[in-house]
Design a protein around this motif. Structure first.
Motif, PDB file in Angstrom:
ATOM      1  N   PHE A  43       0.830  -1.208   0.000  1.00 22.11           N
ATOM      2  CA  PHE A  43       0.000   0.000   0.000  1.00 22.11           C
ATOM      3  C   PHE A  43       0.859   1.249   0.000  1.00 22.11           C
ATOM      4  O   PHE A  43       0.601   2.212  -0.742  1.00 22.11           O
ATOM      5  CB  PHE A  43      -0.935  -0.037   1.218  1.00 22.11           C
ATOM      6  N   ARG A  44       1.894   1.257   0.825  1.00 20.86           N
ATOM      7  CA  ARG A  44       2.739   2.455   0.888  1.00 20.86           C
ATOM      8  C   ARG A  44       3.543   2.651  -0.410  1.00 20.86           C
ATOM      9  O   ARG A  44       3.740   3.776  -0.876  1.00 20.86           O
ATOM     10  CB  ARG A  44       3.691   2.352   2.082  1.00 20.86           C
ATOM     11  N   GLU A  45       4.016   1.564  -0.981  1.00 27.69           N
ATOM     12  CA  GLU A  45       4.779   1.702  -2.231  1.00 27.69           C
ATOM     13  C   GLU A  45       3.889   2.216  -3.366  1.00 27.69           C
ATOM     14  O   GLU A  45       4.319   3.040  -4.190  1.00 27.69           O
ATOM     15  CB  GLU A  45       5.379   0.348  -2.592  1.00 27.69           C
ATOM     16  N   ARG A  46       2.644   1.695  -3.434  1.00 24.50           N
ATOM     17  CA  ARG A  46       1.747   2.162  -4.502  1.00 24.50           C
ATOM     18  C   ARG A  46       1.426   3.651  -4.314  1.00 24.50           C
ATOM     19  O   ARG A  46       1.407   4.432  -5.271  1.00 24.50           O
ATOM     20  CB  ARG A  46       0.454   1.332  -4.486  1.00 24.50           C
ATOM     21  N   ARG A  47       1.167   4.051  -3.072  1.00 23.70           N
ATOM     22  CA  ARG A  47       0.863   5.459  -2.832  1.00 23.70           C
ATOM     23  C   ARG A  47       2.062   6.344  -3.132  1.00 23.70           C
ATOM     24  O   ARG A  47       1.930   7.457  -3.673  1.00 23.70           O
ATOM     25  CB  ARG A  47       0.420   5.644  -1.375  1.00 23.70           C
ATOM     26  N   ALA A  49       4.423   5.728  -5.317  1.00 24.66           N
ATOM     27  CA  ALA A  49       4.612   5.804  -6.769  1.00 24.66           C
ATOM     28  C   ALA A  49       3.612   6.770  -7.407  1.00 24.66           C
ATOM     29  O   ALA A  49       3.958   7.550  -8.302  1.00 24.66           O
ATOM     30  CB  ALA A  49       4.474   4.404  -7.372  1.00 24.66           C
ATOM     31  N   GLU A  50       2.343   6.760  -6.959  1.00 29.26           N
ATOM     32  CA  GLU A  50       1.354   7.679  -7.521  1.00 29.26           C
ATOM     33  C   GLU A  50       1.665   9.121  -7.159  1.00 29.26           C
ATOM     34  O   GLU A  50       1.496  10.037  -7.984  1.00 29.26           O
ATOM     35  CB  GLU A  50      -0.035   7.302  -6.994  1.00 29.26           C
ATOM     36  N   ALA A  51       2.152   9.359  -5.953  1.00 31.56           N
ATOM     37  CA  ALA A  51       2.513  10.723  -5.563  1.00 31.56           C
ATOM     38  C   ALA A  51       3.692  11.229  -6.374  1.00 31.56           C
ATOM     39  O   ALA A  51       3.740  12.404  -6.774  1.00 31.56           O
ATOM     40  CB  ALA A  51       2.828  10.767  -4.071  1.00 31.56           C
ATOM     41  N   ALA A  52       4.637  10.341  -6.624  1.00 32.50           N
ATOM     42  CA  ALA A  52       5.794  10.758  -7.418  1.00 32.50           C
ATOM     43  C   ALA A  52       5.386  11.060  -8.845  1.00 32.50           C
ATOM     44  O   ALA A  52       5.877  12.017  -9.476  1.00 32.50           O
ATOM     45  CB  ALA A  52       6.865   9.654  -7.371  1.00 32.50           C
ATOM     46  N   ALA A  53       4.471  10.281  -9.412  1.00 34.55           N
ATOM     47  CA  ALA A  53       4.021  10.542 -10.789  1.00 34.55           C
ATOM     48  C   ALA A  53       3.259  11.863 -10.874  1.00 34.55           C
ATOM     49  O   ALA A  53       3.421  12.640 -11.831  1.00 34.55           O
ATOM     50  CB  ALA A  53       3.136   9.382 -11.260  1.00 34.55           C
ATOM     51  N   SER A  80       5.140  18.732   3.269  1.00 36.31           N
ATOM     52  CA  SER A  80       3.802  19.318   3.176  1.00 36.31           C
ATOM     53  C   SER A  80       3.147  18.958   1.870  1.00 36.31           C
ATOM     54  O   SER A  80       1.980  18.574   1.824  1.00 36.31           O
ATOM     55  CB  SER A  80       3.887  20.847   3.339  1.00 36.31           C
ATOM     56  N   ASN A  81       3.879  19.070   0.749  1.00 32.87           N
ATOM     57  CA  ASN A  81       3.308  18.717  -0.544  1.00 32.87           C
ATOM     58  C   ASN A  81       2.979  17.228  -0.616  1.00 32.87           C
ATOM     59  O   ASN A  81       2.024  16.812  -1.249  1.00 32.87           O
ATOM     60  CB  ASN A  81       4.262  19.095  -1.672  1.00 32.87           C
ATOM     61  N   GLN A  82       3.811  16.436  -0.018  1.00 34.58           N
ATOM     62  CA  GLN A  82       3.591  14.984  -0.037  1.00 34.58           C
ATOM     63  C   GLN A  82       2.281  14.626   0.632  1.00 34.58           C
ATOM     64  O   GLN A  82       1.556  13.769   0.191  1.00 34.58           O
ATOM     65  CB  GLN A  82       4.744  14.273   0.675  1.00 34.58           C
ATOM     66  N   GLY A  83       1.979  15.305   1.704  1.00 31.49           N
ATOM     67  CA  GLY A  83       0.715  15.014   2.372  1.00 31.49           C
ATOM     68  C   GLY A  83      -0.468  15.365   1.510  1.00 31.49           C
ATOM     69  O   GLY A  83      -1.469  14.657   1.478  1.00 31.49           O
ATOM     70  N   GLU A  84      -0.422  16.479   0.781  1.00 30.67           N
ATOM     71  CA  GLU A  84      -1.533  16.867  -0.068  1.00 30.67           C
ATOM     72  C   GLU A  84      -1.708  15.911  -1.224  1.00 30.67           C
ATOM     73  O   GLU A  84      -2.811  15.497  -1.562  1.00 30.67           O
ATOM     74  CB  GLU A  84      -1.307  18.291  -0.583  1.00 30.67           C
ATOM     75  N   LEU A  85      -0.559  15.510  -1.875  1.00 28.86           N
ATOM     76  CA  LEU A  85      -0.670  14.610  -3.010  1.00 28.86           C
ATOM     77  C   LEU A  85      -1.162  13.233  -2.573  1.00 28.86           C
ATOM     78  O   LEU A  85      -1.903  12.567  -3.283  1.00 28.86           O
ATOM     79  CB  LEU A  85       0.682  14.494  -3.716  1.00 28.86           C
ATOM     80  N   ALA A  87      -3.153  12.675  -0.170  1.00 31.31           N
ATOM     81  CA  ALA A  87      -4.581  12.750   0.154  1.00 31.31           C
ATOM     82  C   ALA A  87      -5.447  12.581  -1.070  1.00 31.31           C
ATOM     83  O   ALA A  87      -6.567  12.065  -0.986  1.00 31.31           O
ATOM     84  CB  ALA A  87      -4.884  14.079   0.840  1.00 31.31           C
ATOM     85  N   ASP A  88      -4.961  13.061  -2.265  1.00 34.02           N
ATOM     86  CA  ASP A  88      -5.762  12.954  -3.481  1.00 34.02           C
ATOM     87  C   ASP A  88      -5.914  11.508  -3.930  1.00 34.02           C
ATOM     88  O   ASP A  88      -6.959  11.129  -4.449  1.00 34.02           O
ATOM     89  CB  ASP A  88      -5.131  13.786  -4.602  1.00 34.02           C
ATOM     90  N   SER A  89      -4.855  10.716  -3.751  1.00 33.92           N
ATOM     91  CA  SER A  89      -4.892   9.343  -4.287  1.00 33.92           C
ATOM     92  C   SER A  89      -5.113   8.284  -3.217  1.00 33.92           C
ATOM     93  O   SER A  89      -5.045   7.093  -3.511  1.00 33.92           O
ATOM     94  CB  SER A  89      -3.582   9.036  -5.014  1.00 33.92           C
TER      95      SER A  89
END
Length: 698
Positions: A43-47, A49-53, A80-85, A87-89
């Motif tokens: 779960f953490r790896e998928r999240r 990867a989506e945040a990085a994309a 801070s940005n990581q938390g927002e991204l 949250a979207d996915s």
């Protein structure tokens, strides 16, 4: 590096080197907490990867920047940005995880896997449903600090915390929970202890099965297993009692002999006598005994046997068996007696008439000379193991004590031609002579018992040449030992010729009562028929053990001639041990010769040509001969036989022994070593003992 990077870094280490290996190192309490709420590594790896994309699409880096990013790896966005991204996915990733788990549960239900894993997935799904908000790094750190605080509070109540192992020496790896839960029937506690949950076949209760399990065994819970074991024990006890009753009715209970710790006293099972109790008590505390006082010779002899068996006979305990009033000194083990201790016998017991020393390896020529000079009433000498005494020392001893000797027995010593000639010259009153297993005793020594025939033999019998002594010794002409009644020359180390043995028997045979020629392997039929047969009218004990050069026909003729000459007067003891040529006819001739006098018979290992028909001669059976009838009155059996050795005579059976016991009413001892046909059902009676039965040793 944030928490996810640290988790990824720790999870990427694989000491086993396999990409698909599920073995990983120890993890912290935070990792356990994240697994319980449904935040798994995938779960953490998928999240991530989506945040990085998403971050890469928003930044729109240039081509050069993209090449650098591909060479160095993706750059981590700020916290801070990581938390927002994230949250979207997060909702989409959570939905995908739930869908994957539902598909996996459906597959598990189809394959028949137990419900323990599905229950765990349901609990994880409930936690994941609660976690809808994005997990930020601040929240994770707060949760981690909260868990540490709880652990610290628990540590205070438990006492001092154990030191933590070094992280560099982490060698204890554990399998993942996913693989452990895949094993059928395991719960959380039994997985750590190696058990399986089973259902009892009797009461259908669930129980924990540990250890190895065979499919052929029944699955029983502890209560049912105890009931089954109890029933089996009751059945075995009943069968055991039944076998005991059957054995007691089939064969009478044998007499049990009890041996004491010293291995010498054989007593009837039960209460020992007061005398035996006193003897054993004295033997145990012999170091505290000052004197035996007024004690019988039999009890003193028994004490000496026990003390010698315990190897406590030394200089301190020797005085208990010596005294001025002692006329007999018998010591069964002199290994711990030095030369000065042996010389004390002359000082403390000068009136000794019988001296018997066994294992006297420290006795030398000086001690023997002291015996000859100091013991003026010495009449009987028995020494075994005096290998330090040479030929010349024996000759000197006979010159001092020879005229007084009535019995001389020596074994394992340097007894040679000089000693033999001195014995014949000076021991005129000798009645018993035993020279057994002496290294220097040869055929010339044997010939000295008979009259010399050649000049060489006359020279050998001159004491001045043999003794090689400077002093003048009166040359006494040869004369036979006129009073000799017992001659034991058994088991010589050197070969003895049949012609010399024949001459000796012609000179002394008519006066002998006991003759032992065991181990004379060269004596033949001429010795038996021309030497012993005409001169054995007074013979009572005969031993021809290991005389395998004598044929069965000559043996049969010898006993047949003796039966005609003696008119029923026969042998009392006969030993034909290891005479492998013996046949049934020989044993029938022995019974005819000595049926009314024989008390001891040794047939050890005469198995080659012996059959049951020969053994039945002891019971009065007749030997069938073609064209000739043997009257039953001629073969009378051996009614006075007391002990017999049938060891390694494999034709000995229970039926043969039954007939022998009926005819031999005084039989007390039967030795049956190596007779497999003699069983526990062999006939018995009060006073009879079997020695060497196979069933007694199993």
């Amino acid at each position: 590096m944030d928490l996810n990077d640290r988790a990824r870094g720790s999870g990427s280490r694989n000491p086993c080197g396999g990409a698909g290996n599920t073995i990983k190192g120890p993890h912290s309490a935070l990792t356990d907490y994240l697994q319980e709420i449904g935040v798994s590594r995938h779960f953490r790896e998928r999240r991530r990867a989506e945040a990085a994309a998403a971050a890469a699409a928003a930044a729109e880096p240039t081509a050069a920047t993209q090449g650098q990013v591909q060479a160095q790896g993706p750059e981590q966005p700020p916290a801070s940005n990581q938390g927002e991204l994230g949250a979207d996915s997060a909702d989409a990733a959570l939905a995908r995880d739930l869908q994957d788990e539902e598909n996996e549960e459906a597959a598990l239900e189809e394959s028949g896997v137990g419900t323990s894993r599905m229950a765990t997935r349901n609990r994880n799904r409930q936690h994941m449903a609660v976690v809808v908000a994005p997990i930020t790094e601040e929240a994770v750190e707060a949760e981690s600090s909260k868990g540490k605080g709880k652990g610290a509070a628990r540590g205070k109540g438990r006492g001092k915390k154990k030191p933590k192992k070094d992280s560099d020496s982490e060698s204890d790896f554990h399998k993942s929970d996913d693989e452990a839960n895949q094993r059928e029937g395991l719960n959380r506690s039994s997985a750590r202890k190696g058990g399986h949950m089973r259902s009892c076949e009797v009461c259908n209760k669930r129980f924990l099965q540990r250890g190895e399990y065979d499919e052929s065994d029944r699955l029983l819970c502890p209560n049912c297993q105890r009931s089954v074991d109890k029933a089996q024990n009751e059945v075995s006890a009943v069968s055991k009692r039944a076998r005991a009753v059957a054995s007691s009715t089939a064969a009478p209970k044998r007499r049990r002999l009890k041996k004491t710790a010293d291995g010498l006293l054989e007593l009837e099972a039960g209460l020992p006598s007061l005398q035996d109790l006193c003897v054993r008590a004295i033997a145990k505390h012999v170091d505290q005994v000052e004197s035996f006082g007024d004690i019988s010779v039999q009890s003193l002899n028994k004490l000496c046997r026990i003390i010698c068996k315990m190897r406590v006979l030394d200089e301190s305990t020797l005085g208990l068996f010596l005294g001025a009033d002692r006329t007999s000194v018998v010591l069964y083990d002199c290994t711990r007696l030095a030369r000065n201790a042996l010389e004390r016998i002359v000082e403390m017991s000068p009136n000794v008439q019988t001296l018997a020393l066994e294992y006297c390896g420290r006795l030398d020529a000086g001690v023997l000379d002291a015996f000859g000079v100091g013991l003026r009433q010495l009449a009987k000498v028995q020494l075994e193991g005096a290998f330090l005494v040479d030929d010349k020392a024996w000759a000197k001893f006979f010159r001092e004590a020879g005229p007084r000797l009535r019995s001389f027995q020596v074994r394992f010593s340097g007894f040679g031609p000089a000693a033999m000639r001195a014995l014949i010259t000076h021991c005129e009153g000798l009645e018993e002579l035993r020279v057994s297993e002496c290294t220097d005793f040869n055929d010339d020594c044997l010939g000295m018992l008979a009259a010399p025939l050649t000049e060489t033999e006359e020279a050998l019998q001159e004491p001045e040449r043999l003794l090689r002594d400077t002093e003048k010794i009166e040359v006494v002409p040869w004369r036979p030992l006129a009073r000799l009644k017992s001659l034991d020359l058994g088991h010589p180390h050197l070969a003895m010729s049949s012609a010399t043995a024949t001459r000796v028997i012609r000179a002394l045979g008519s006066q002998l009562r006991v003759l032992n020629l065991s181990g004379f392997k060269d004596v033949d039929d001429n010795f038996l028929l021309l030497g012993l047969a005409p001169h054995s009218e007074h013979l009572q004990e005969l031993s021809l053990a290991e005389c395998n050069s004598i044929s069965a026909e000559a043996m049969t003729q010898f006993f047949a001639q003796g039966a005609d000459a003696t008119m029923g007067r026969g042998l009392v003891r006969l030993s034909l041990n290891r005479c492998y040529l013996l046949t049934d006819a020989v044993l029938h001739a022995v019974v005819r010769h000595s049926c009314c006098s024989l008390r001891s018979l040794d047939l050890n290992s005469v198995d080659d040509f012996m059959t049951e028909q020969g053994l039945l001669a002891l019971a009065g059976g007749a030997l069938p001969v073609e064209g000739e009838e043997v009257a039953s009155s001629v073969v009378k059996g051996c009614p006075y036989l007391e002990d017999i050795d049938l060891s390694w005579v494999r034709c000995t059976t229970d039926s043969v022994l039954e007939k022998v016991l009926e005819a031999c009413g005084r039989l007390e001892k039967v030795m049956v070593y190596g007779c497999p046909e003699v069983s526990i059902f062999a006939p018995t009676r009060p006073g009879l003992s079997y020695v060497g039965r196979v069933c007694d040793t199993l």
